[in-house]
Design a protein around this motif. Sequence first.
Motif, PDB file in Angstrom:
ATOM      1  N   GLY A 150      78.214 -24.924 -25.722  1.00 52.89           N
ATOM      2  CA  GLY A 150      76.765 -24.602 -26.768  1.00 52.89           C
ATOM      3  C   GLY A 150      76.212 -26.213 -25.529  1.00 52.89           C
ATOM      4  N   SER A 151      75.035 -26.085 -26.711  1.00 53.28           N
ATOM      5  CA  SER A 151      74.080 -27.064 -26.182  1.00 53.28           C
ATOM      6  C   SER A 151      74.393 -28.290 -26.482  1.00 53.28           C
ATOM      7  CB  SER A 151      72.680 -26.677 -26.029  1.00 53.28           C
ATOM      8  OG  SER A 151      71.596 -27.188 -26.297  1.00 53.28           O
ATOM      9  N   THR A 153      71.719 -30.046 -27.998  1.00 54.90           N
ATOM     10  CA  THR A 153      70.554 -30.199 -28.300  1.00 54.90           C
ATOM     11  C   THR A 153      70.637 -29.270 -29.312  1.00 54.90           C
ATOM     12  OG1 THR A 153      69.452 -31.030 -26.243  1.00 54.90           O
ATOM     13  CG2 THR A 153      67.686 -30.806 -27.716  1.00 54.90           C
ATOM     14  N   ILE A 154      70.931 -28.339 -29.090  1.00 56.24           N
ATOM     15  CA  ILE A 154      70.827 -27.357 -30.975  1.00 56.24           C
ATOM     16  C   ILE A 154      71.442 -27.591 -31.309  1.00 56.24           C
ATOM     17  CG2 ILE A 154      71.339 -24.988 -31.463  1.00 56.24           C
ATOM     18  CD1 ILE A 154      70.344 -24.009 -28.786  1.00 56.24           C
ATOM     19  N   ARG A 155      72.868 -28.784 -31.122  1.00 55.32           N
ATOM     20  CA  ARG A 155      73.592 -29.531 -32.247  1.00 55.32           C
ATOM     21  C   ARG A 155      73.260 -30.078 -32.621  1.00 55.32           C
ATOM     22  NH1 ARG A 155      78.112 -33.545 -32.498  1.00 55.32           N
ATOM     23  NH2 ARG A 155      79.254 -32.843 -33.605  1.00 55.32           N
ATOM     24  N   SER A 156      71.988 -30.627 -32.267  1.00 57.53           N
ATOM     25  CA  SER A 156      71.454 -32.392 -32.683  1.00 57.53           C
ATOM     26  C   SER A 156      70.442 -31.746 -34.084  1.00 57.53           C
ATOM     27  CB  SER A 156      70.440 -32.634 -31.961  1.00 57.53           C
ATOM     28  OG  SER A 156      71.102 -33.574 -31.209  1.00 57.53           O
ATOM     29  N   VAL A 157      70.077 -30.692 -33.742  1.00 61.66           N
ATOM     30  CA  VAL A 157      69.004 -29.306 -34.352  1.00 61.66           C
ATOM     31  C   VAL A 157      69.380 -29.390 -35.998  1.00 61.66           C
ATOM     32  CG1 VAL A 157      67.544 -27.663 -34.592  1.00 61.66           C
ATOM     33  CG2 VAL A 157      66.974 -28.867 -32.966  1.00 61.66           C
ATOM     34  N   GLN A 158      70.822 -28.795 -35.246  1.00 65.13           N
ATOM     35  CA  GLN A 158      71.312 -28.169 -36.126  1.00 65.13           C
ATOM     36  C   GLN A 158      72.435 -29.346 -37.262  1.00 65.13           C
ATOM     37  OE1 GLN A 158      74.959 -26.203 -33.416  1.00 65.13           O
ATOM     38  NE2 GLN A 158      73.848 -24.222 -34.299  1.00 65.13           N
ATOM     39  N   GLN A 159      72.279 -30.150 -37.359  1.00 65.89           N
ATOM     40  CA  GLN A 159      72.528 -31.570 -37.827  1.00 65.89           C
ATOM     41  C   GLN A 159      71.883 -31.991 -39.022  1.00 65.89           C
ATOM     42  OE1 GLN A 159      74.620 -33.822 -33.853  1.00 65.89           O
ATOM     43  NE2 GLN A 159      76.960 -33.810 -35.366  1.00 65.89           N
ATOM     44  N   TRP A 160      70.930 -31.771 -37.447  1.00 65.96           N
ATOM     45  CA  TRP A 160      69.587 -32.333 -38.532  1.00 65.96           C
ATOM     46  C   TRP A 160      69.368 -31.546 -39.504  1.00 65.96           C
ATOM     47  CZ3 TRP A 160      64.517 -30.984 -39.060  1.00 65.96           C
ATOM     48  CH2 TRP A 160      63.329 -31.300 -39.040  1.00 65.96           C
ATOM     49  N   LEU A 161      69.212 -30.774 -39.557  1.00 61.03           N
ATOM     50  CA  LEU A 161      68.983 -29.677 -40.362  1.00 61.03           C
ATOM     51  C   LEU A 161      70.010 -29.286 -41.710  1.00 61.03           C
ATOM     52  CD1 LEU A 161      68.011 -26.025 -38.617  1.00 61.03           C
ATOM     53  CD2 LEU A 161      67.136 -27.331 -40.288  1.00 61.03           C
ATOM     54  N   ASP A 177      77.356 -25.639 -33.323  1.00 55.98           N
ATOM     55  CA  ASP A 177      77.896 -25.459 -33.091  1.00 55.98           C
ATOM     56  C   ASP A 177      77.254 -25.117 -30.757  1.00 55.98           C
ATOM     57  OD1 ASP A 177      76.968 -23.126 -32.804  1.00 55.98           O
ATOM     58  OD2 ASP A 177      77.974 -21.834 -33.217  1.00 55.98           O
ATOM     59  N   GLY A 178      76.152 -25.511 -31.188  1.00 54.73           N
ATOM     60  CA  GLY A 178      75.463 -26.085 -30.047  1.00 54.73           C
ATOM     61  C   GLY A 178      74.745 -24.066 -30.297  1.00 54.73           C
ATOM     62  N   HIS A 179      75.319 -23.611 -30.566  1.00 48.41           N
ATOM     63  CA  HIS A 179      73.980 -21.799 -30.372  1.00 48.41           C
ATOM     64  C   HIS A 179      73.324 -21.883 -31.524  1.00 48.41           C
ATOM     65  CE1 HIS A 179      76.843 -21.624 -27.086  1.00 48.41           C
ATOM     66  NE2 HIS A 179      78.295 -21.918 -27.847  1.00 48.41           N
ATOM     67  N   HIS A 180      72.245 -21.096 -31.467  1.00 45.68           N
ATOM     68  CA  HIS A 180      71.631 -20.908 -31.960  1.00 45.68           C
ATOM     69  C   HIS A 180      71.746 -19.250 -33.127  1.00 45.68           C
ATOM     70  CE1 HIS A 180      67.668 -19.828 -34.039  1.00 45.68           C
ATOM     71  NE2 HIS A 180      67.126 -19.406 -33.165  1.00 45.68           N
ATOM     72  N   SER A 181      71.517 -18.892 -33.743  1.00 42.73           N
ATOM     73  CA  SER A 181      72.596 -17.631 -35.229  1.00 42.73           C
ATOM     74  C   SER A 181      71.515 -17.333 -36.041  1.00 42.73           C
ATOM     75  CB  SER A 181      74.032 -17.675 -35.460  1.00 42.73           C
ATOM     76  OG  SER A 181      73.852 -19.387 -35.961  1.00 42.73           O
ATOM     77  N   ARG A 182      71.927 -16.285 -36.465  1.00 36.80           N
ATOM     78  CA  ARG A 182      71.229 -15.804 -37.611  1.00 36.80           C
ATOM     79  C   ARG A 182      71.137 -16.940 -38.505  1.00 36.80           C
ATOM     80  NH1 ARG A 182      70.576 -10.335 -39.464  1.00 36.80           N
ATOM     81  NH2 ARG A 182      70.075 -10.237 -41.420  1.00 36.80           N
ATOM     82  N   ASP A 183      72.192 -17.718 -38.923  1.00 37.08           N
ATOM     83  CA  ASP A 183      72.064 -19.157 -40.005  1.00 37.08           C
ATOM     84  C   ASP A 183      71.541 -19.987 -39.871  1.00 37.08           C
ATOM     85  OD1 ASP A 183      73.794 -16.833 -41.888  1.00 37.08           O
ATOM     86  OD2 ASP A 183      75.661 -17.833 -40.990  1.00 37.08           O
ATOM     87  N   LEU A 238      65.326 -24.137 -30.023  1.00 35.47           N
ATOM     88  CA  LEU A 238      66.753 -22.674 -30.303  1.00 35.47           C
ATOM     89  C   LEU A 238      65.387 -21.379 -29.319  1.00 35.47           C
ATOM     90  CD1 LEU A 238      66.461 -23.574 -34.165  1.00 35.47           C
ATOM     91  CD2 LEU A 238      68.045 -24.128 -32.380  1.00 35.47           C
ATOM     92  N   ASN A 239      64.436 -21.570 -29.191  1.00 39.38           N
ATOM     93  CA  ASN A 239      64.235 -20.748 -28.088  1.00 39.38           C
ATOM     94  C   ASN A 239      64.450 -20.965 -26.776  1.00 39.38           C
ATOM     95  OD1 ASN A 239      62.733 -18.296 -30.175  1.00 39.38           O
ATOM     96  ND2 ASN A 239      62.761 -20.114 -31.599  1.00 39.38           N
ATOM     97  N   GLN A 240      65.640 -21.785 -26.197  1.00 41.51           N
ATOM     98  CA  GLN A 240      66.169 -22.033 -25.479  1.00 41.51           C
ATOM     99  C   GLN A 240      64.569 -22.026 -24.357  1.00 41.51           C
ATOM    100  OE1 GLN A 240      67.987 -19.340 -23.244  1.00 41.51           O
ATOM    101  NE2 GLN A 240      69.577 -18.688 -25.378  1.00 41.51           N
ATOM    102  N   ARG A 241      63.474 -23.294 -25.096  1.00 45.76           N
ATOM    103  CA  ARG A 241      63.021 -24.048 -23.772  1.00 45.76           C
ATOM    104  C   ARG A 241      62.761 -25.135 -23.603  1.00 45.76           C
ATOM    105  NH1 ARG A 241      60.628 -19.508 -22.690  1.00 45.76           N
ATOM    106  NH2 ARG A 241      59.314 -20.498 -21.430  1.00 45.76           N
TER     107      ARG A 241
END
Length: 741
Positions: A150-151, A153-161, A177-183, A238-241
Motif C-alpha cells: 500500500g501507498s 501517501t494514500i494512507r495519509s489521505v485516509q487517516q486525514w479523512l 491500508d494505503g489502497h483506494h477503494s469504494r469506501d 487517489l487517482n495515482q497521479r
Amino acid sequence: MADEMVRKAQQFINGAYGGKLGIERIPENGETGWNVMFALTRALQYELGITALSNSFGPTTLSTLQSKYPVLNGSTVPSQNFAKIIQSALYCKGYDGGDIDGTYNSRVQDSMILLKRNMGVDFAYPGSNLTPKVFKGLLNMDAYVTVNNGSSTIRSVQQWLNGSYVHRRDFFIIPCDGHHSRDVAKSMLFAVQYELGMADGTANGVFGPGTQSGLKSRTVATGDSNNFVKLFSAAMVLNQRPVSFASTFTSSLSSAVSSFQSFAKLPVTGKGDFPTWASLLVSYGDQSRRGEACDGVTLITPARAAALKAEGIKYVGRYLTNPDPTPSEDLKHKAIQPGELQTIASNGLRCYPIYQTFGRGADEFSYPQGRAAAQAAINAALDHGFKAGTRIFFAVDFDALDQDVTKNILPHFKGIQDAIADDGNRFKVGVYGPRNVCTRVAEAGHSTASFVSDMSSGFSGNFGYPLPADWAYDQIVTRWVGSGDGAIEIDNNIASGRDIGQNSFDPPRGPLPDTRLDSSVLTAMKTDVGKYMESIGFPNDGGFRSHTHETCFQTVVVEYDTVITQLAYRHKMRKALIQTSAYWEMRHLDAVDVSVDLEIIAEFNTTGNFRDSSTGICQIFGRTAVLAWNHAIRNGYAEGTIRDVTSDQDKYNIWRDCMDDEQFAISTVPLIHLWNADGAPGNTEEETPLRSMRLDYTESEIFEILRRYQGSADSEATPHAQKRMALYQIMEKYNSISRNV
C-alpha cells in the motif's frame, strides 16, 4: 497461519454464546476472518440487548451503543464478556488484547491508543477510551496499516479523512491500508459535501446536483491554500497521479493537473476546475461533456448518421452479434444490420465492433468460453466485412469483483488472446468493462486498448479505481441526439484517439448453405482443432482415451465430409453442429465405454433385457435414437419405420446400428439436434422449444443445441457445452471459409 490468541477468542465466542447468536459454532482454527468478526458483532448486539441479531454493525447497533455506552474504559465496561469481546476483536485485528480475561487492562488501553493513531482519529478521540465509531471499525476486516504494498501517501489521505470528519453523523472510519477503494471514494464525496457546508442528513456521499453545483464555484488554482486544495490533492493522489498530499496549490501540482487533464481529454487549464473535480471523484466525470464516440443498440440509418455527425461524433460502436433469438423491439437491431456499415462509412463516420453475448456473471467467463467468444467474434467480424487490423472490444458487463477477475476474467481473456493468435492475429483484442477489469486484463497482456464502462459508477470495479492507462473510449452517459427520423439514443463516449475504428469494409458474407470443405483449409483446421483440444486437456495422442486427434479428425471431418454436407443442407443446419457433436464424443471414447458396450450386448443376448447406454463414435443412447428418428419421420425430416420406444428389441437394434455403423451414427446426430430444437418431445425431461432449425441460429441457440445433445441444463452438459462452443466456432470458421471461396 494459526494464532493462539485468535483461537482463544474463537473458543470464548463458542463457549459464552453457543446457541445464542443465531449462527453455527465458528471453527476454532486460530485464523481471523469475517466469520469471527460477524460472530463478535452478534455477541456485542446480544450484550446490548438487541434481539434481532445480524452480521451488520448497522445504525441500530451504533445508536444503541451510543446511548448505553458512549465511552468504554475500565470503569464503564459493563461485564466481563463485554470486555472479552473487545479483547478478542483486538487480537483479530492484530493488536494486543491482554489475556482475554474480561478486563479493560493496561494492555488493552495501549492497544486502543495505537489503534486510534493508526486510524488517524487519535486527536478526535484522545486517550485510551473506546468510542462507538471506533468499535464499529474494530469489528470489521479493514486494515489500518499499509498492506500488500500500500501507498503511504494514500494512507495519509485516509487517516486525514478519518481524523477530519469522523465526528460527522454519516462518516464512518475507513481503512488506512494505503489502497483506494469504494469506501474511500465515498468518504471523499462526504468530505467534499461537508466542506461545501452541507448539513448532516443532506450530505449523502452521492455526486448529485448540489455537490456538482457547489464544486462549480470551488475552482482551486496555483497559490490557493485551503481544505479544498487538500481535498483536490487527495483526489489526485487517489487517482495515482504523482503529487504531494498538501493544502497548498503549487506550480508542481498545476503541472500534474495539466498532465491529468490531457490524459483524460479534459480542457487543459492546470486548475482544479469542475470538469477535473468530477473526473477525479466519480468514474463518469462531467456528464455534460460531448464525446467524439458513441455506442448503441439502434440501427444507424442515413438520417441518424447525419445527426451523429452533426453532434461531433466520429466513432460509432456497434455489436457484432445479438445472442437473443427473440429480442424485444428496442433490441431487434442490436447487431450490425445489412448495409449499416456502408451507411456509417458513407456519412464520414467510423465503426468499432463490440462482441457481447450476455456476460452478466462470473460463470459466463472461463478459458474455453474465451476461446469460443474470440472465434465467434472473428467469424462475425468477417461476416460483416471488417478487415484485418480491426480491434474488437470484448464485453464484461457485470460488477466483477477482484476475485472474479482473477478466477474468471483473466483466463477468459487468455482464451480470447490465444484464439486470436491461432487465427493469425488478424484482429486486435480490446476489453470493454469496468476500470479494474480493463486495467488488469491489459496488465496481463491480454488486450491492447480499453473501452471503459464508466457510466456504471456504482460498480465496485469503477468506484475507487483510476482511468486505465490504455483507455480508448470512456462511456459516461446515455443521451438522445438528433430529431425526427434522425433521433437516436446513444451512450456518449469520450475518445482518446487510441482506437479509431474502421471506415472501409469488405463485402459482407451472407448466410450461405455449407459446402464441402475446401482441401486448402484442412491442414490449418486440423491444427486449430488440435490446439484447442490440447488447451482444455485433450492431448493430440489421445492420452488414456481410445482415439487420437488425427483419427477423430480424419474420420468425422474428412471421411464423412460429403455425408455431413448433405445432412446439413437437407436439415438447414450448420455443418459445424454435426461435426462438433460427433468429433467431441469420439474424442471422449475410452476403454470403459468399450467394456460397457460388451457387457450390454452379452446381457441382452442372455436375458433379452436392454440396459441402455451411450454407444458408438457419437455416443448415442438407444432410447434417444428411437425418439429422434421417430420425431424426424413424423415431421418429414427423414424417412423410415417408426420404432416402439418401450420395446427393448427396438432400442437395442438402433443402439447396435449406432455402435456398428459410423455413417448411421453420424446421420443420427442432426436428427437428435432437430428433436432437441423442437423440445425433445417424449423425453423424460422435455425442453423449451427453440426456433426451427436455420442457418442463422444465434450463439445462445447453438449453445442450447450442443448442451441438449449431452444432457439436462443442471448436469455436466452445461460446462461441457461451454467447452464445445469454442470447438464449434473453430469448425464454423473453416466451413465459412469454404462456402465463401
